[in-house]
Design an enzyme around this catalytic site. Structure first.
Site, PDB file in Angstrom:
ATOM      1  N   ASP A  34      -9.737   4.906  -3.211  1.00 30.48           N
ATOM      2  CA  ASP A  34      -8.663   5.453  -4.047  1.00 30.48           C
ATOM      3  C   ASP A  34      -9.280   5.999  -5.341  1.00 30.48           C
ATOM      4  O   ASP A  34     -10.514   6.102  -5.456  1.00 30.48           O
ATOM      5  CB  ASP A  34      -7.596   4.379  -4.328  1.00 30.48           C
ATOM      6  CG  ASP A  34      -8.134   3.228  -5.172  1.00 30.48           C
ATOM      7  OD1 ASP A  34      -9.334   3.229  -5.517  1.00 30.48           O
ATOM      8  OD2 ASP A  34      -7.344   2.323  -5.502  1.00 30.48           O
ATOM      9  N   TYR A  47      -6.153   6.982   3.838  1.00 30.57           N
ATOM     10  CA  TYR A  47      -6.412   5.940   2.854  1.00 30.57           C
ATOM     11  C   TYR A  47      -5.654   4.656   3.203  1.00 30.57           C
ATOM     12  O   TYR A  47      -6.219   3.550   3.220  1.00 30.57           O
ATOM     13  CB  TYR A  47      -6.026   6.416   1.433  1.00 30.57           C
ATOM     14  CG  TYR A  47      -5.986   5.238   0.496  1.00 30.57           C
ATOM     15  CD1 TYR A  47      -7.159   4.724  -0.032  1.00 30.57           C
ATOM     16  CD2 TYR A  47      -4.781   4.579   0.218  1.00 30.57           C
ATOM     17  CE1 TYR A  47      -7.148   3.595  -0.828  1.00 30.57           C
ATOM     18  CE2 TYR A  47      -4.751   3.455  -0.581  1.00 30.57           C
ATOM     19  CZ  TYR A  47      -5.943   2.964  -1.101  1.00 30.57           C
ATOM     20  OH  TYR A  47      -5.930   1.840  -1.873  1.00 30.57           O
ATOM     21  N   GLU A  59       0.827  -1.213   0.000  1.00 32.09           N
ATOM     22  CA  GLU A  59       0.000   0.000   0.000  1.00 32.09           C
ATOM     23  C   GLU A  59       0.859   1.259   0.000  1.00 32.09           C
ATOM     24  O   GLU A  59       0.513   2.254  -0.627  1.00 32.09           O
ATOM     25  CB  GLU A  59      -0.962   0.005   1.199  1.00 32.09           C
ATOM     26  CG  GLU A  59      -2.096  -0.995   1.069  1.00 32.09           C
ATOM     27  CD  GLU A  59      -3.003  -0.719  -0.141  1.00 32.09           C
ATOM     28  OE1 GLU A  59      -3.042   0.424  -0.629  1.00 32.09           O
ATOM     29  OE2 GLU A  59      -3.655  -1.672  -0.614  1.00 32.09           O
TER      30      GLU A  59
END
Ligand code: SF4
Length: 379
Positions: free
Chosen positions: A148, A130, A47
């Site tokens: 996203d 996020y 990520e």
């Protein structure tokens, strides 16, 4: 189909999407095999790498990192310069510094265990809203809405939201979250749902030509019903990127080595090796730089510098860059024998030196215009 009608179909949207994901999930090296929980270290690493970067660019870096540092303790124990060098070419170098700081914090303070809740994850270096949501959902199955760019696009279309981005971001986050069961539901596959939305956006609900005929959400999709699919999400006009100009200094030694130096820790490309450069880091006006006297005042040593023809162009998130490349050969003493704080790297080792992309361009530009000096013999 109205927004109201799409909202009423939320349970069947989630169900249809998960069934589609079971058949069409992308195979990615950080994902677990079906039925297994992924390793939080691999989820976190992927990520961080995927922030502002495509899946295709990340895969080889992910493989390199996990082979070299298979767990968070190994990464924490690595020298920071090695982590930065391994990150070279992936861009957004603050991520690499934060990655290492986060590994150290998790290894030292948490016995190598990442927290599972979004709020606790956000206290770690380099983990924003996020990324915290993605790790909580994917690695730990927590109720977290992961939004996203792909998910924004799917959601804008699903609900036919016509407000342009970025104004629409908060509304899209709320709509995306509304697709989850309202209270934490142990049986709901939060991680798979997050990844299914991402995969749908990456492979079916793609930007220019959404493949609605293949989409598991086609019956519920308001944009498809209204004939708006390819027009959404709308975007506010983008500001033009300014162009900054500066200089890079290609200083060689007779034995076929070139001078590099490490940039300051803070700021753009912080802590990375570079061909010494000047004049472009600050927010200069468009017509800044390009003056030979100004350029040469910033040269690392006095020398007979010549400007190579053409410029090196590179685009960063907020500006375009044009660098004039100056070249010189290190003279014997006394004028410029010992530039300080620098590192000499042989031409054939430049590829492995850990230079960021813009500096690889500078090296290619210089090597294309200059034949490397033959190595000095017997010295
Ligand atoms: Fe996207 Fe088309 Fe699916 Fe709607 S039906 S979510 S526009 S691919």
């Amino acid at each position: 189909m109205s927004l109201e009608a799409s909202l009423n179909r939320r349970p069947e949207i989630a169900e249809g999407l998960l069934a589609w994901y079971d058949r069409h999930a992308r195979v990615l090296p950080w994902r677990a095999h079906p039925g297994a929980w992924p390793d939080p270290y691999r989820v976190w690493l992927s990520e961080i790498m995927l922030q502002q970067t495509t899946v295709a660019s990340v895969i080889s870096y992910f493989d390199t990192f996990t082979r070299r540092w298979p767990d968070v303790h190994a990464l924490a124990a690595a020298p920071p310069e090695e982590v930065l060098a391994a990150w070279a070419g992936l861009g957004y170098y603050a991520r690499a510094r934060n990655l290492h700081a986060c590994a150290r914090a998790v290894s030292r303070d948490r016995a190598g265990q990442f927290p599972r809740q979004e709020a606790a994850l956000r206290h770690l270096p380099g983990i924003g809203p996020y990324t915290a949501a993605a790790i909580a959902a994917i690695a730990f199955g927590e109720r977290a809405s992961v939004v996203d760019g792909n998910v924004e696009r799917v959601t804008a279309r699903l609900f036919a939201l016509e407000t342009p981005l970025p104004t629409a971001k908060a509304a899209l986050r709320a709509l995306a979250e509304s697709l989850l069961p309202p209270a934490p539901a142990p049986a709901f596959r939060y991680g798979d749902f997050a990844q299914a939305m991402m995969d749908l956006g990456a492979t079916v609900c793609v930007p220019r030509r959404p493949r609605c005929a293949l989409c598991p959400l086609q019956e519920a999709c308001a944009a498809r019903a209204a004939g708006l699919a390819k027009d959404l999400p709308r975007q506010a006009p983008k500001k033009a990127r300014p162009t900054r100009r500066g200089a890079a200094f290609w200083l060689t030694r007779p034995d076929g080595a070139v001078l590099l130096r490490r940039r300051a820790e803070k700021g753009l490309l912080g802590g990375m090796l570079e061909v010494p450069s000047a004049g472009w880091q600050a927010a200069l006006p468009d017509d800044g730089g390009g003056d030979p006297a100004t350029d040469l005042a910033a040269a690392p040593v006095p020398a007979d510098w010549i400007a190579l023809p053409g410029v090196v162009r590179h685009t960063f998130t907020h500006f375009h860059l044009e660098l004039v490349v100056w070249a010189a050969e290190l003279e014997p003493r006394p004028r410029n024998e010992r530039p300080s704080g620098e590192k000499w790297v042989r031409f054939e080792e430049l590829r492995e030196a850990g230079l960021p992309s813009v500096m690889h361009k500078v090296a290619r530009h210089a090597l294309n215009h200059l034949a490397p000096s033959p190595p000095a013999s017997g010295k």
